[in-house]
Design an enzyme around this catalytic site. Structure first.
Site, mmCIF file in Angstrom:
data_model
loop_
_atom_site.group_PDB
_atom_site.id
_atom_site.type_symbol
_atom_site.label_atom_id
_atom_site.label_comp_id
_atom_site.label_asym_id
_atom_site.label_seq_id
_atom_site.Cartn_x
_atom_site.Cartn_y
_atom_site.Cartn_z
ATOM 1 N N ASP A 15 4.082 -4.333 -7.983
ATOM 2 C CA ASP A 15 3.451 -3.079 -7.543
ATOM 3 C C ASP A 15 3.988 -1.877 -8.314
ATOM 4 O OD1 ASP A 15 5.726 -3.963 -5.831
ATOM 5 O OD2 ASP A 15 5.604 -1.924 -5.059
ATOM 6 N N ASN A 16 4.987 -2.108 -9.177
ATOM 7 C CA ASN A 16 5.520 -1.026 -10.017
ATOM 8 C C ASN A 16 5.193 -1.217 -11.494
ATOM 9 O OD1 ASN A 16 6.662 0.390 -7.889
ATOM 10 N ND2 ASN A 16 8.546 -0.801 -7.948
ATOM 11 N N LYS B 123 4.021 12.574 -2.666
ATOM 12 C CA LYS B 123 4.940 11.486 -2.315
ATOM 13 C C LYS B 123 5.921 11.985 -1.256
ATOM 14 C CE LYS B 123 8.076 8.212 -4.571
ATOM 15 N NZ LYS B 123 8.639 7.777 -5.862
ATOM 16 N N GLY C 87 7.312 7.444 6.370
ATOM 17 C CA GLY C 87 6.396 8.099 5.438
ATOM 18 C C GLY C 87 6.971 9.312 4.737
ATOM 19 N N GLY D 20 2.798 3.665 1.435
ATOM 20 C CA GLY D 20 3.391 3.855 2.755
ATOM 21 C C GLY D 20 3.899 5.256 2.999
ATOM 22 N N GLY E 134 0.844 -1.192 0.000
ATOM 23 C CA GLY E 134 0.000 0.000 0.000
ATOM 24 C C GLY E 134 0.873 1.234 0.000
ATOM 25 N N ARG F 275 3.352 13.941 -7.676
ATOM 26 C CA ARG F 275 3.408 13.057 -8.844
ATOM 27 C C ARG F 275 2.064 13.070 -9.576
ATOM 28 N NH1 ARG F 275 5.872 7.162 -8.128
ATOM 29 N NH2 ARG F 275 4.030 6.716 -6.863
ATOM 30 N N ARG G 237 -2.217 -0.668 -10.275
ATOM 31 C CA ARG G 237 -1.054 -1.496 -10.592
ATOM 32 C C ARG G 237 -1.464 -2.957 -10.734
ATOM 33 N NH1 ARG G 237 2.860 1.670 -7.168
ATOM 34 N NH2 ARG G 237 1.631 3.393 -6.341
#
EC number: 2.7.7.-
Length: 488
Positions: free
Chosen positions: A253-254, A114, A127, A93, A91, A177, A184
């Site tokens: 996840d990317n 981000k 974080g 983070g 998730g 971003r 994803r």
């Protein structure tokens, strides 16, 4: 705190129509003294923002997470992922989606902060993000955009006025971003792992509506979704390979469903041509080496296909067969895109039997003589065969004759061939040593002029302008291999 809307915020929140298991609503964590260090003017305008307004204190507070724009709805997205082959529930983070900006042309883009503070998915992380990696993502993503490679982009970078601790104490930063979405392969894995077919279907339907509306009426729209994602990723990976881009962390996840490049942590561009090139300090086995990227993309897409099995067909065996059949098409599609791209890099219009071997021979020689990948094609494009080990070799001279003969055979003129080469062989890439030089000046000395000059050069990679030539020089030979780090 929310602010008025002179800057052009026009946020929607379609992601919240998904079941709540896909996200957690959470505000960003404020920072002490934010300062805007980089704003992407052209991107801001295309998104419908007023760049001059975005430079004001009230807007900088938004980029820092100290305030929210009108209509913001901050949330952290849940997803899973195979990280270097190992499955984890993950998730956001250290990132928050504050909303989806609706542009003047009616397009929808995620706006994500981000480094905005911890979330329920932080897994003991702070974080936060450091300035160096955030500027690095800005530089590389903008270079990729200029190279015409689908990518997330960076709207702004702010420093937080607070340190972040990694191996050492580093200045903190937050990057804004922009992405077509942050859905994803790992988002689908997350849905499948939870075991709710209803949730999986909701995610697939939402994704189709957002990214592939043309297949909504398809008889089996979930198979069509898999086909579309495979097509997009085959094209994307071919484009990476053609410019020598190494992502470095192709975990599931990317891998985006939209087909955009995401996560510029340990990425880098190849200097000397070598299929085994690895830059990431954590990729000790070379899983994500340059030559492995097409295979790893296929592996990641197979994980997407697995996740979709419950909705591909009511009969599990039939669903498995559909998944396998579709995944087997990736390599054919990738090879086709890559081969077409390589032909363009060599000015070849028509199809000849010898084309495959011409390409293979050149790459083999480049690897043997440790030739610079970008500059070899640049020299061929300019027809300036310089004094290098490759160009001086008898085998290259033989190859060059065959190539010239092949160019003469086709109907199109050599002039047209060289023009096509110019449009497909960048003269400039974000060389690793140049990027590091820019980051060092910015982070250590607070001097952003080196980065600005580099960004200006990278914004037009096919210009072949004389003022770009200093950026075409490869790094000096060194005993220490270049290493990249994920920044987390």
């Amino acid at each position: 705190m929310t602010k008025n809307n002179e800057a052009g915020w026009n946020l929607d929140h379609s992601y919240t129509t998904l079941p709540q298991s896909f996200y957690t609503e959470i505000p960003p964590t404020p920072v002490s003294s934010p300062e805007l260090v980089k704003l992407n003017h052209s991107l801001a305008i295309s998104l419908g923002f007023n760049p001059e307004e975005l430079k004001k204190e009230a807007e900088i507070a938004i980029f820092a997470g100290n305030a929210l724009p009108e209509g913001a709805h901050p949330l952290a997205q849940a997803y899973a992922g195979h990280q270097f082959g190992h499955f984890n529930m993950l998730g956001d983070g250290r990132a928050l989606l504050i909303g989806e900006q609706m542009t003047p042309s009616g397009k929808r883009f995620d706006i994500q902060l981000k480094g905005s503070g911890p979330t329920p998915y932080s897994r003991r992380g702070d974080g936060r993000a450091a300035l160096g990696p955030m500027l690095r993502e800005y530089i590389i993503s903008e270079a990729m955009y200029a190279l015409d490679i689908p990518t997330t982009r960076s709207l702004a970078v702010v420093t937080t006025g607070e340190p972040t601790y990694r191996e050492t104490k580093l200045p903190g930063a937050i990057l804004t971003r922009v992405a077509s979405s942050h859905i994803r392969v790992g988002t689908f894995q997350y849905a499948a792992a939870r075991g709710s077919i209803e949730d999986l279907q909701s995610l697939a339907d939402y994704t189709i509506k957002r990214h592939y509306p043309e297949i909504e009426a398809h008889e089996n729209r979930y198979t069509a979704l898999l086909q579309e994602v495979i097509k997009k990723q085959a094209s994307l990976i071919a484009k990476w390979q053609l410019v020598g881009f190494i992502h470095g962390v192709m975990n599931t996840d990317n891998i985006t469903i939209s087909g955009e490049t995401i996560d510029y942590g340990p990425c880098a561009f190849m200097d000397n041509y070598d299929q085994g090139t690895v830059f990431s300090s954590i990729d000790t086995q070379g899983r994500y080496a340059y030559g492995n990227q097409p295979y790893m993309a296929a592996w990641d897409l197979a994980r997407l296909a697995e996740s979709l099995i419950p909705i591909l067909h009511e009969d599990e065996e039939e669903a498995l067969k559909i998944a396998q059949d579709e995944i087997s098409k990736f390599s054919v599609q990738y090879e086709k895109q890559w081969f077409l791209g390589m032909k363009k890099k060599l000015g070849l219009f028509s199809n000849e039997e010898q084309d495959q071997s011409l390409i293979e021979q050149l790459l083999k020689m480049m690897e043997k003589f440790k030739a610079d990948y970008t500059n070899t094609f640049r020299s061929l494009t300019l027809n300036t065969i310089e004094n290098t080990a490759l160009f001086e070799s008898p085998e290259f001279k033989e190859w060059y004759k065959l190539w010239q003969s092949r160019l003469e055979k086709q109907e199109e003129s050599k002039e047209n061939a060289y023009e096509m080469m110019k449009n497909n062989n960048p003269s400039i890439i974000p060389r690793n040593h140049r990027v590091e030089e820019a980051l060092e000046a910015a982070v250590t000395n607070g001097d952003y002029s080196v980065m600005e000059k580099l960004l200006e050069a990278l914004s037009n990679p096919y210009a072949y302008a004389t003022e770009q030539e200093e950026y075409c020089v490869p790094p000096a030979p060194t005993n220490r291999p270049y290493r990249t780090f994920c920044g987390t």
